[in-house]
Design a protein around this motif. Structure first.
Motif, PDB file in Angstrom:
ATOM      1  N   PRO A   1      -1.906   4.120  23.436  1.00 52.40           N
ATOM      2  CA  PRO A   1      -3.077   4.321  24.299  1.00 52.40           C
ATOM      3  C   PRO A   1      -3.052   5.719  24.916  1.00 52.40           C
ATOM      4  N   ASP A   2      -4.025   6.015  25.742  1.00 57.08           N
ATOM      5  CA  ASP A   2      -4.166   7.317  26.382  1.00 57.08           C
ATOM      6  C   ASP A   2      -2.840   7.801  26.971  1.00 57.08           C
ATOM      7  N   PRO A   3      -2.276   8.910  26.462  1.00 56.75           N
ATOM      8  CA  PRO A   3      -0.969   9.357  26.957  1.00 56.75           C
ATOM      9  C   PRO A   3      -0.962   9.718  28.434  1.00 56.75           C
ATOM     10  N   GLU A   4      -2.129  10.003  29.004  1.00 51.66           N
ATOM     11  CA  GLU A   4      -2.179  10.338  30.429  1.00 51.66           C
ATOM     12  C   GLU A   4      -1.703   9.173  31.307  1.00 51.66           C
ATOM     13  N   LEU A   5      -1.787   7.940  30.769  1.00 54.46           N
ATOM     14  CA  LEU A   5      -1.315   6.784  31.524  1.00 54.46           C
ATOM     15  C   LEU A   5       0.178   6.827  31.766  1.00 54.46           C
ATOM     16  N   TYR A   6       0.897   7.589  30.944  1.00 57.69           N
ATOM     17  CA  TYR A   6       2.353   7.496  30.912  1.00 57.69           C
ATOM     18  C   TYR A   6       3.041   8.816  31.256  1.00 57.69           C
ATOM     19  N   ARG A   7       2.391   9.631  32.048  1.00 58.78           N
ATOM     20  CA  ARG A   7       2.949  10.945  32.376  1.00 58.78           C
ATOM     21  C   ARG A   7       4.119  10.869  33.343  1.00 58.78           C
ATOM     22  N   SER A   8       4.191   9.826  34.166  1.00 54.33           N
ATOM     23  CA  SER A   8       5.190   9.816  35.232  1.00 54.33           C
ATOM     24  C   SER A   8       5.998   8.524  35.272  1.00 54.33           C
ATOM     25  N   THR A   9       6.214   7.900  34.130  1.00 47.63           N
ATOM     26  CA  THR A   9       7.006   6.677  34.102  1.00 47.63           C
ATOM     27  C   THR A   9       8.476   7.003  34.376  1.00 47.63           C
ATOM     28  N   ARG A  10       9.189   6.031  34.923  1.00 50.18           N
ATOM     29  CA  ARG A  10      10.588   6.267  35.297  1.00 50.18           C
ATOM     30  C   ARG A  10      11.454   6.624  34.096  1.00 50.18           C
ATOM     31  N   ILE A  11      11.239   5.916  33.015  1.00 52.05           N
ATOM     32  CA  ILE A  11      11.887   6.315  31.759  1.00 52.05           C
ATOM     33  C   ILE A  11      10.859   7.136  31.001  1.00 52.05           C
ATOM     34  N   PRO A  12      11.142   8.418  30.769  1.00 46.29           N
ATOM     35  CA  PRO A  12      10.128   9.307  30.183  1.00 46.29           C
ATOM     36  C   PRO A  12       9.590   8.773  28.861  1.00 46.29           C
ATOM     37  N   MET A  13       8.271   8.808  28.753  1.00 46.93           N
ATOM     38  CA  MET A  13       7.591   8.345  27.547  1.00 46.93           C
ATOM     39  C   MET A  13       7.333   9.531  26.617  1.00 46.93           C
ATOM     40  N   PRO A  14       7.751   9.441  25.349  1.00 46.08           N
ATOM     41  CA  PRO A  14       7.450  10.539  24.414  1.00 46.08           C
ATOM     42  C   PRO A  14       5.941  10.755  24.320  1.00 46.08           C
ATOM     43  N   GLN A  15       5.532  12.000  24.350  1.00 46.65           N
ATOM     44  CA  GLN A  15       4.103  12.318  24.342  1.00 46.65           C
ATOM     45  C   GLN A  15       3.607  12.762  22.966  1.00 46.65           C
ATOM     46  N   GLY A  16       4.497  13.217  22.113  1.00 45.55           N
ATOM     47  CA  GLY A  16       4.075  13.716  20.808  1.00 45.55           C
ATOM     48  C   GLY A  16       4.317  12.720  19.699  1.00 45.55           C
ATOM     49  N   ARG A  17       4.085  13.170  18.481  1.00 45.27           N
ATOM     50  CA  ARG A  17       4.329  12.346  17.303  1.00 45.27           C
ATOM     51  C   ARG A  17       5.818  12.307  16.997  1.00 45.27           C
ATOM     52  N   SER A  18       6.260  11.234  16.361  1.00 47.12           N
ATOM     53  CA  SER A  18       7.649  11.145  15.946  1.00 47.12           C
ATOM     54  C   SER A  18       7.782  11.637  14.505  1.00 47.12           C
ATOM     55  N   ALA A  19       9.000  11.938  14.131  1.00 41.56           N
ATOM     56  CA  ALA A  19       9.240  12.543  12.817  1.00 41.56           C
ATOM     57  C   ALA A  19       8.911  11.597  11.669  1.00 41.56           C
TER      58      ALA A  19
ATOM     59  N   HIS B   1       2.350 -11.556  26.899  1.00 39.13           N
ATOM     60  CA  HIS B   1       2.685 -10.134  26.834  1.00 39.13           C
ATOM     61  C   HIS B   1       2.380  -9.522  28.203  1.00 39.13           C
ATOM     62  N   THR B   2       3.320  -8.775  28.755  1.00 35.33           N
ATOM     63  CA  THR B   2       3.072  -8.196  30.070  1.00 35.33           C
ATOM     64  C   THR B   2       3.928  -6.967  30.305  1.00 35.33           C
ATOM     65  N   SER B   3       3.436  -6.074  31.167  1.00 37.27           N
ATOM     66  CA  SER B   3       4.134  -4.834  31.505  1.00 37.27           C
ATOM     67  C   SER B   3       4.646  -4.147  30.243  1.00 37.27           C
ATOM     68  N   GLU B   4       3.789  -4.166  29.229  1.00 32.45           N
ATOM     69  CA  GLU B   4       4.091  -3.530  27.942  1.00 32.45           C
ATOM     70  C   GLU B   4       3.254  -2.274  27.741  1.00 32.45           C
ATOM     71  N   HIS B   5       1.977  -2.332  28.112  1.00 33.30           N
ATOM     72  CA  HIS B   5       1.071  -1.202  27.945  1.00 33.30           C
ATOM     73  C   HIS B   5       0.588  -0.636  29.268  1.00 33.30           C
ATOM     74  N   VAL B   6       0.512  -1.469  30.291  1.00 34.66           N
ATOM     75  CA  VAL B   6       0.129  -1.002  31.626  1.00 34.66           C
ATOM     76  C   VAL B   6       1.410  -0.568  32.343  1.00 34.66           C
ATOM     77  N   PRO B   7       1.524   0.694  32.760  1.00 36.40           N
ATOM     78  CA  PRO B   7       2.783   1.190  33.326  1.00 36.40           C
ATOM     79  C   PRO B   7       2.990   0.761  34.778  1.00 36.40           C
ATOM     80  N   ALA B   8       3.090  -0.540  34.970  1.00 34.32           N
ATOM     81  CA  ALA B   8       3.290  -1.103  36.300  1.00 34.32           C
ATOM     82  C   ALA B   8       3.900  -2.489  36.150  1.00 34.32           C
TER      83      ALA B   8
END
Length: 361
Positions: free
Chosen positions: A57-75, A222-229
């Motif tokens: 989903p929109d990467p802006e949702l995950y800019r400040s999560t406690r465990i850093p979320m990768p923002q780019g594509r993976s190899a 399913h919970t607390s999987e896509h919503v960063p809260a």
């Protein structure tokens, strides 16, 4: 996984409690059925399965999560990607009769058995329009027949969960649960709440979950999987009355919720592998953090045919990350405790588990 642990983890009895039936379908089975039905696909079925890679989903949702979320594509992301939801829809389209349903259910258990799974709980969706002629009762019975055959051939046990699509309305969910509860079946043990968590808050489905609870069905979501809260996980417990939770990684965003989950030993089914390939390192780091926090987590396969993975592979990932054998064994036992087997049968399985683990040691 480390070579020296492979025999132990293979033999370790496991219960896989979070597994979507459509997501268990193998690439070769999909290819056979797609060609039989002459399904118009953009590429060969085998190529599509190898290119499953759901965009986050929109990467802006995950800019400040406690465990850093990768923002780019993976190899390992393919040039052309197919989302898990799109491929699941194609799989649904090629299922044409009760025999197809029995086949994919049996094959799900066959693959689970090869990974050392003793008990498997699979989620099934609402009856699609092109199979409406089967009706709910025949739809469920076709899945149940696959479980019976697996129990006969592999000595496993299994149960079914009726899945609620959270992209629908609360009224649609309630009507679906009314259908399920009006036709009780020995193999239908509970309900679950699926699809993207960003589609809406879980409290919309309170009435459906209340009815399921009144009918004695188990409840998960399913919970607390896509919503960063962490708030949705709390809602699933306090409003939906869930017996266990699926995923739950973002409970780590709230220390008070983590403390509650640890104190109550809420059961979480977790998977390091996901169709969002760029999220896999974050998933693994989150699961390790949940373990470090003392939460009651244990691996599941989720969509094993499409990721692909197995519950054995999920245990192996944690072993390679340094989770001790004793903790892995405790997680495996906890998976049976959280299952929706009848209590006498659960007690028998746990006794067998303890005896086998003692012999493996």
């Amino acid at each position: 996984m480390a070579d020296e642990l492979t025999p132990f983890l293979t033999a370790l009895p496991k219960a896989d409690l979070h597994c979507h039936l459509l997501g268990t379908v193998r690439a070769d089975t999909f290819a056979e059925l797609a060609r039989r039905e002459q399904l118009d696909l953009p590429e060969a079925p085998e190529t599509i399965f190898a290119s499953i890679n759901s965009r986050p989903p929109d990467p802006e949702l995950y800019r400040s999560t406690r465990i850093p979320m990768p923002q780019g594509r993976s190899a390992d992301e393919p040039e052309t990607s197919y989302s898990l939801f799109q491929v699941s829809e194609w799989v649904r389209e090629v299922l044409r009769d009760a025999d197809d349903l029995t086949r994919i259910t049996y094959e799900a258990f066959q693959a689970a058995h090869a990974a050392g799974t003793w008990h498997l709980e699979v989620s099934f969706d609402m009856v699609p329009e092109h199979l409406a002629h089967l009706g709910y009762a025949r739809w469920v019975e076709a899945h149940a027949e696959g479980i019976r055959l697996a129990e006969r051939d592999f000595g496993m046990t299994g149960r079914l969960l009726a899945a609620i699509d959270r992209s629908g309305t609360g009224e649609e969910a309630l009507e679906w649960v009314r259908t399920v509860t009006a036709h009780p079946h020995e193999y239908v043990a509970g309900i679950g709440l699926d699809n993207l968590e960003t589609a809406g808050p879980p409290e919309r489905f309170a009435d459906a979950y209340r009815l399921a609870g009144q009918a004695g069905l188990g409840r998960t979501a399913h919970t607390s999987e896509h919503v960063p809260a962490a708030r949705n996980a709390v809602t699933c417990l306090d409003v939906l009355g869930c017996d266990r939770l699926d995923h739950g990684y973002f409970v780590l965003e709230d220390d008070a919720v983590v403390a509650r989950m640890r104190e109550e030993q809420v059961a979480f089914t977790v998977a390091s592998t996901t169709s969002r390939r760029s999220w896999r390192p974050w998933r693994r780091a989150s699961i390790l953090a949940m373990l470090e926090a003392g939460l009651n987590v244990f691996p599941c396969s989720d969509d094993p045919g499409m990721f692909p993975t197995t519950v054995l592979a999920e245990y192996g990932i944690l072993a390679e990350a340094g989770v001790p054998v004793q903790r892995l064994t405790e997680m495996a036992r906890a998976s049976f405790v959280a299952s929706w087997l009848p209590e006498p049968q659960k007690a028998e399985v746990l006794n067998r588990f303890d005896a086998l683990v003692d012999s493996l040691r």
